[in-house]
Scaffold this active site. Structure first.
Site: not given
Ligand code: KIV
Length: 265
Positions: A85, A115, A117, A183
């Site tokens: 993330d 990833k 958002e 989500e």
């Molecule tokens: O940070 C995380 O665990 C997530 C998942 C829930 C997709 O973004």
């Protein structure tokens, strides 16, 4: 050392119609177990703020935190694709920051993709990142970094917001994402998004029609029985198992039953 799955291989799995399996992972011990179970993708999620650091939100998680945990997870040999993330404010401030910080996750964390958002707003950054050779997983719906904007952890995309989310998904696809987390969105909306884009959708609280599923590892293992969202299925009850083991250890140390000569030199 086994080769990790690439984003091209994940897309192949998607084209074959096999649902993708994704779990979060934050440390070496669990990464070894996840690798043994042949899970497609390990996500070093900023949910580590909640799960590992005991915080109420993911907002305090830093890039250094994600780098640290990514390195630990990466040390487990295996084939799971490794994605991390981009934490809060590592890319919202500017695309330049986003490029630099995604680069750090790849260079120092050793992950294969990142990833991010957000919808259309982050599409220009995703375009630049993919141009620079950094694969990006998108994330729509309840994006926890916007929890204060949403006023809590609530289902997103009801009513007209659903049409906007489909447009966001298309914009992310055009920008070059290789997959898309959905989500806490209504199942019928998740299905419409899944039909609207040609990249695998990965659901969490998004019903059965997405192209894959993701869960937080500690949740699916039942390590915190006080956390009971509707979408969660526990596949084990490790809270009970772990507390039981610790109580037996405590009792045996106190009674002198452990250790015995068998445990000594
Ligand atoms: O940070 C995380 O665990 C997530 C998942 C829930 C997709 O973004």
């Amino acid at each position: 050392m086994a080769a990790r799955r690439t984003v091209l291989e994940l897309k192949e799995t998607y084209r074959e119609g096999t649902p993708l399996t994704v779990v979060t992972c934050y440390d070496y011990t669990f990464a070894r177990l996840v690798e043994s179970a042949d899970i497609d993708v390990m996500l070093v999620g900023d949910s580590l703020g909640n799960v590992i650091q005991g915080r109420d939100t993911t907002l305090p998680v830093t890039l250094d935190d994600i780098v640290y945990h990514s390195r630990a997870v990466r040390r487990a040999d295996g084939q799971s694709h490794l994605v991390a993330d981009m934490p809060f404010m590592s890319y919202q401030s500017s695309d330049r920051d986003g490029m630099k910080n995604a680069g750090r996750l790849m260079k120092e964390g050793g992950v294969q993709s990142v990833k991010i958002e957000g919808g259309e707003r982050v599409a220009p950054l995703i375009d630049r990142l993919t141009d620079a050779g950094i694969p990006v997983m998108g994330h729509l719906g309840l994006t926890p970094q916007s929890v204060h904007q949403f006023g809590g952890y609530k289902v997103q995309g009801r009513g007209e917001a659903g049409d906007e989310m489909i447009e966001d998904a298309r914009a992310l696809e055009d920008a070059g994402i290789y997959s898309l987390v959905l989500e806490m969105v209504p199942a019928d909306l998740a299905e419409r998004i899944t039909d609207a884009v040609d990249v695998p959708t990965i659901g969490i609280g998004a019903g059965p029609e997405t192209d894959g599923q993701v869960l937080v590892l500690q949740d699916l293992l039942g390590l915190d029985n006080s956390f009971k969202p509707k979408f969660l299925k526990r596949f084990a009850d490790l809270e009970e198992t772990v507390v039981d083991a610790l109580e037996r250890y405590r009792d045996e140390v106190r009674s002198g039953e452990f250790p015995t000569d068998d445990h000594a030199w």
